[in-house]
Design an enzyme around this catalytic site. Structure first.
Site, PDB file in Angstrom:
ATOM      1  N   GLU A 157       2.057  -6.905  11.368  1.00 46.01           N
ATOM      2  CA  GLU A 157       1.524  -6.704  10.015  1.00 46.01           C
ATOM      3  C   GLU A 157       2.516  -6.061   9.051  1.00 46.01           C
ATOM      4  OE1 GLU A 157      -1.901  -4.351  11.267  1.00 46.01           O
ATOM      5  OE2 GLU A 157      -1.024  -2.613  10.284  1.00 46.01           O
ATOM      6  N   TYR A 173      -7.014   7.030  13.613  1.00 42.58           N
ATOM      7  CA  TYR A 173      -6.807   5.796  12.846  1.00 42.58           C
ATOM      8  C   TYR A 173      -7.994   4.832  13.043  1.00 42.58           C
ATOM      9  CZ  TYR A 173      -5.910   1.030  11.899  1.00 42.58           C
ATOM     10  OH  TYR A 173      -6.093  -0.240  11.443  1.00 42.58           O
ATOM     11  N   ARG A 211       1.145 -11.372  13.755  1.00 41.71           N
ATOM     12  CA  ARG A 211       0.143 -10.939  12.778  1.00 41.71           C
ATOM     13  C   ARG A 211       0.707 -10.770  11.373  1.00 41.71           C
ATOM     14  NH1 ARG A 211      -2.374  -6.899  12.644  1.00 41.71           N
ATOM     15  NH2 ARG A 211      -4.349  -7.847  12.091  1.00 41.71           N
ATOM     16  N   HIS A 254      -2.107   1.041  16.697  1.00 37.28           N
ATOM     17  CA  HIS A 254      -1.406   1.501  15.488  1.00 37.28           C
ATOM     18  C   HIS A 254      -0.092   2.196  15.827  1.00 37.28           C
ATOM     19  CE1 HIS A 254      -1.725   2.219  11.055  1.00 37.28           C
ATOM     20  NE2 HIS A 254      -2.425   1.099  11.184  1.00 37.28           N
ATOM     21  N   ASP A 289      -6.579  -1.812  18.151  1.00 37.35           N
ATOM     22  CA  ASP A 289      -5.326  -1.547  17.426  1.00 37.35           C
ATOM     23  C   ASP A 289      -4.824  -0.153  17.810  1.00 37.35           C
ATOM     24  OD1 ASP A 289      -3.269  -1.266  15.631  1.00 37.35           O
ATOM     25  OD2 ASP A 289      -4.435  -1.844  13.857  1.00 37.35           O
ATOM     26  N   HIS A 314     -14.362  -5.443  12.269  1.00 35.48           N
ATOM     27  CA  HIS A 314     -14.024  -4.085  12.725  1.00 35.48           C
ATOM     28  C   HIS A 314     -15.279  -3.305  13.091  1.00 35.48           C
ATOM     29  CE1 HIS A 314      -9.916  -3.562  10.467  1.00 35.48           C
ATOM     30  NE2 HIS A 314      -9.969  -4.659  11.181  1.00 35.48           N
ATOM     31  N   ASN A 324       0.822  -1.207   0.000  1.00 38.20           N
ATOM     32  CA  ASN A 324       0.000   0.000   0.000  1.00 38.20           C
ATOM     33  C   ASN A 324       0.862   1.266   0.000  1.00 38.20           C
ATOM     34  OD1 ASN A 324      -2.089   1.793   0.321  1.00 38.20           O
ATOM     35  ND2 ASN A 324      -2.920   0.882   2.181  1.00 38.20           N
ATOM     36  N   ARG A 350     -13.031  -5.838  16.783  1.00 38.88           N
ATOM     37  CA  ARG A 350     -12.024  -4.811  17.076  1.00 38.88           C
ATOM     38  C   ARG A 350     -12.736  -3.469  17.230  1.00 38.88           C
ATOM     39  NH1 ARG A 350      -7.449  -2.396  12.911  1.00 38.88           N
ATOM     40  NH2 ARG A 350      -9.080  -0.889  12.477  1.00 38.88           N
ATOM     41  N   ASP A 377      -6.164  -3.636   2.308  1.00 36.51           N
ATOM     42  CA  ASP A 377      -5.103  -3.499   1.302  1.00 36.51           C
ATOM     43  C   ASP A 377      -4.393  -4.818   1.001  1.00 36.51           C
ATOM     44  OD1 ASP A 377      -3.936  -3.505   3.768  1.00 36.51           O
ATOM     45  OD2 ASP A 377      -2.802  -1.659   3.492  1.00 36.51           O
ATOM     46  N   TRP A 401       2.440   6.747  12.026  1.00 37.15           N
ATOM     47  CA  TRP A 401       1.039   6.714  11.629  1.00 37.15           C
ATOM     48  C   TRP A 401       0.432   5.390  12.025  1.00 37.15           C
ATOM     49  CZ3 TRP A 401      -1.763   3.621   8.078  1.00 37.15           C
ATOM     50  CH2 TRP A 401      -3.145   3.963   8.049  1.00 37.15           C
ATOM     51  N   GLU A 455      -3.279  -4.665  19.854  1.00 41.69           N
ATOM     52  CA  GLU A 455      -2.449  -4.775  18.644  1.00 41.69           C
ATOM     53  C   GLU A 455      -1.545  -3.563  18.475  1.00 41.69           C
ATOM     54  OE1 GLU A 455      -4.834  -5.429  15.167  1.00 41.69           O
ATOM     55  OE2 GLU A 455      -3.327  -4.494  13.873  1.00 41.69           O
ATOM     56  N   HIS A 501      -2.823 -10.612   9.354  1.00 41.76           N
ATOM     57  CA  HIS A 501      -3.322  -9.305   8.937  1.00 41.76           C
ATOM     58  C   HIS A 501      -4.432  -9.507   7.914  1.00 41.76           C
ATOM     59  CE1 HIS A 501      -2.112  -5.108   7.195  1.00 41.76           C
ATOM     60  NE2 HIS A 501      -3.060  -5.000   8.089  1.00 41.76           N
ATOM     61  N   GLU A 527      -8.123 -11.574  11.046  1.00 37.27           N
ATOM     62  CA  GLU A 527      -8.767 -10.263  10.864  1.00 37.27           C
ATOM     63  C   GLU A 527      -9.622 -10.304   9.592  1.00 37.27           C
ATOM     64  OE1 GLU A 527      -6.016  -7.059  10.149  1.00 37.27           O
ATOM     65  OE2 GLU A 527      -7.472  -5.544  10.785  1.00 37.27           O
TER      66      GLU A 527
HETATM   67  C1  GCO Z   1      -4.991  -3.398  10.424  1.00 31.49           C
HETATM   68  C2  GCO Z   1      -4.004  -2.429   9.903  1.00 31.49           C
HETATM   69  C3  GCO Z   1      -4.384  -1.669   8.677  1.00 31.49           C
HETATM   70  C4  GCO Z   1      -3.209  -0.832   8.172  1.00 31.49           C
HETATM   71  C5  GCO Z   1      -3.123  -0.868   6.702  1.00 31.49           C
HETATM   72  C6  GCO Z   1      -1.988  -0.030   6.178  1.00 31.49           C
HETATM   73  O1  GCO Z   1      -4.813  -3.787  11.568  1.00 31.49           O
HETATM   74  O2  GCO Z   1      -5.880  -3.815   9.708  1.00 31.49           O
HETATM   75  O3  GCO Z   1      -3.446  -1.671  10.922  1.00 31.49           O
HETATM   76  O4  GCO Z   1      -5.535  -0.919   8.822  1.00 31.49           O
HETATM   77  O5  GCO Z   1      -3.325   0.466   8.615  1.00 31.49           O
HETATM   78  O6  GCO Z   1      -2.970  -2.196   6.308  1.00 31.49           O
HETATM   79  O7  GCO Z   1      -1.798  -0.237   4.841  1.00 31.49           O
HETATM   80 MG    MG Z   2      -3.158  -3.070  12.549  1.00 31.33          MG
END
Ligand code: GCO
Ligand code: MG
Length: 405
Positions: free
Chosen positions: A264, A159, A285, A214, A212, A122, A37, A147, A318, A405, A238, A314, A341
């Site tokens: 991931e 996020y 993951r 992130h 998550d 989600h 991605n 989640r 994407d 991010w 996560e 994961h 997921e």
């Molecule tokens: C998740 C991930 C995604 C990522 C994405 C980035 O746990 O599903 O954190 O949402 O942000 O795959 O490309």
């Molecule tokens: Mg994630």
């Protein structure tokens, strides 16, 4: 079994996907996902210019040797672009082997360890009430694991929350330059406990909940979060912190028993070796499309099993449906599987391009018994939806400092 041709496709049925098609002289072909991605064209060029020419004429049965050739044979090793290319080729070769054997990939791996693959969905929203309403919908559809992500009051964007966008395709499909998100650990801590407090009040203790972070927190902040959320009995937390320094997870582990999940963005077993070996995490993951394909995923899963670490692949939007199918085969086999997921089976356009018959019912996915991975790829439909440059966001602290991010 000679590889005659390898085609690389990039399409955007709402977001970008890279698909690799390995074709044999007999006409049998296999498919793999190489999507990275936000850096797609680097993978396409890498494959076309540096990988494909080396593979023409090779025996497609030699999956392991081809993996080693593309990994050890590249002096530089590792890296997201290189490993996504290896992953896609590897996936396509497993697809081919399955087609030749007349067996689905999970049978080649050792057969099924379970009758279905547990998924987590989600739930997200602009406030805690909206997030829990969405979780409620999933629960009514039969999901037993959710989640939870909720907007942080005072931040522009959070996020995992969609804002005014309808779905993940609208959120991430077309961003010709990286948007800039903001972050405040203080504001996050002002919200997060209330989300899980209300979730347990509303849904009781039977539903599994995950979250998550992130990678927004430092290890000691993650430790504090773990302590705060322990009483809400999360399935896992996560990406609490970045673990480039794998030792840093010791700080989190010292303070909390909250189960930890990460992986991931990992490209190789080396990215998670210490985390697994020192039992600093509970779920790994990694994605088959980023960590070296089915061959490498299997190796990581077996290594993790020695240390009581389970897999939780994961499953973001994407990863293309080819990777999702590869995960469902792996999950069906993996003895130490945890949870998968799941963000749905794609939008209308992506379903025109990628077809498979994975069944999802009551929060469980059932693998396809078609030979190989069981995915069809419609080349002409893919051409209808050409690539568009699109970036993931970057993130800054409130004083402008660039952050994770
Ligand atoms: C998740 C991930 C995604 C990522 C994405 C980035 O746990 O599903 O954190 O949402 O942000 O795959 O490309
Ligand atoms: Mg994630």
């Amino acid at each position: 079994m000679k590889i005659k041709e390898i085609r690389v496709f990039i399409c955007n049925p709402g977001r970008n996907f890279i698909t690799v098609k390995v074709i044999l002289d007999s006409g049998i072909y296999g498919l793999g996902d190489a999507t990275v991605n936000g850096r797609e064209m680097a993978v396409v060029t890498y494959l076309e210019e540096h990988v494909v020419p080396c593979l023409i004429g090779r025996n497609a049965h030699d999956i392991e040797d081809i993996w080693q050739y593309l990994y050890k044979g590249v002096y530089w090793r590792k890296g997201p672009i290189n490993m996504a290319a290896i992953s896609a080729i590897d996936m396509a070769l497993w697809d081919i082997k399955g087609k030749v054997a007349g067996l689905p990939v999970y049978q080649l791996l050792g057969g099924q360890s379970r009758s279905g693959v547990s998924l987590y969905a989600h739930a997200h929203g602009e406030n805690i009430g909206d997030t829990l309403d969405m979780a409620d919908k999933h629960i009514r559809q039969g999901f037993k694991a959710i989640r939870l992500q909720s907007a942080v009051p005072g931040l522009k964007v959070t996020y995992g929350v969609l804002g005014d966008r309808k779905d993940y395709y609208k959120l991430q499909g077309n961003r010709p330059l990286p948007p800039e998100d903001d972050w405040s650990t203080q504001k996050y801590f002002n919200m997060i406990e209330e989300l899980f407090f209300q979730a347990r009040e509303r849904f009781g203790n039977d539903v599994h909940l995950m979250h998550d972070v992130h990678s927004r927190l430092t290890p000691i902040e993650s430790a504090r979060l773990g302590q705060l959320l322990e009483k809400y009995n999360l399935f896992f937390l996560e990406d609490a912190s970045i673990a480039e320094n794998q030792d840093s997870y010791k700080v989190i582990r010292q303070h909390t028993t909250i189960p930890l999940a990460i992986g991931e963005t990992y490209n190789t077993i080396w990215d998670c070796k210490d985390l697994i070996q020192n039992q600093l995490i509970d779920y790994i993951r990694v994605a088959a499309s980023h960590a070296g394909g089915i061959t490498a995923f299997r190796r990581i899963a077996d290594f993790a099993d020695v240390y009581n670490v389970k897999t939780a692949p994961h499953g973001a939007p994407d990863l293309s449906p080819i990777c999702f199918a590869a995960h469902i085969h792996l999950d069906t086999w993996t003895p130490n599987f945890g949870i998968q997921e799941f963000v749905g089976l794609g939008n209308k356009q992506s379903k025109e391009i990628f077809q498979h018959d994975i069944q999802v019912k009551d929060g469980i996915a059932h693998v396809s018994d078609a030979p190989g991975l069981g995915v069809e790829f419609d080349e002409s439909a893919a051409r209808e939806y050409p690539y568009k440059r699109s970036y993931l966001p970057v993130c800054r602290l409130e004083d402008g400092t660039l952050w994770n991010w």
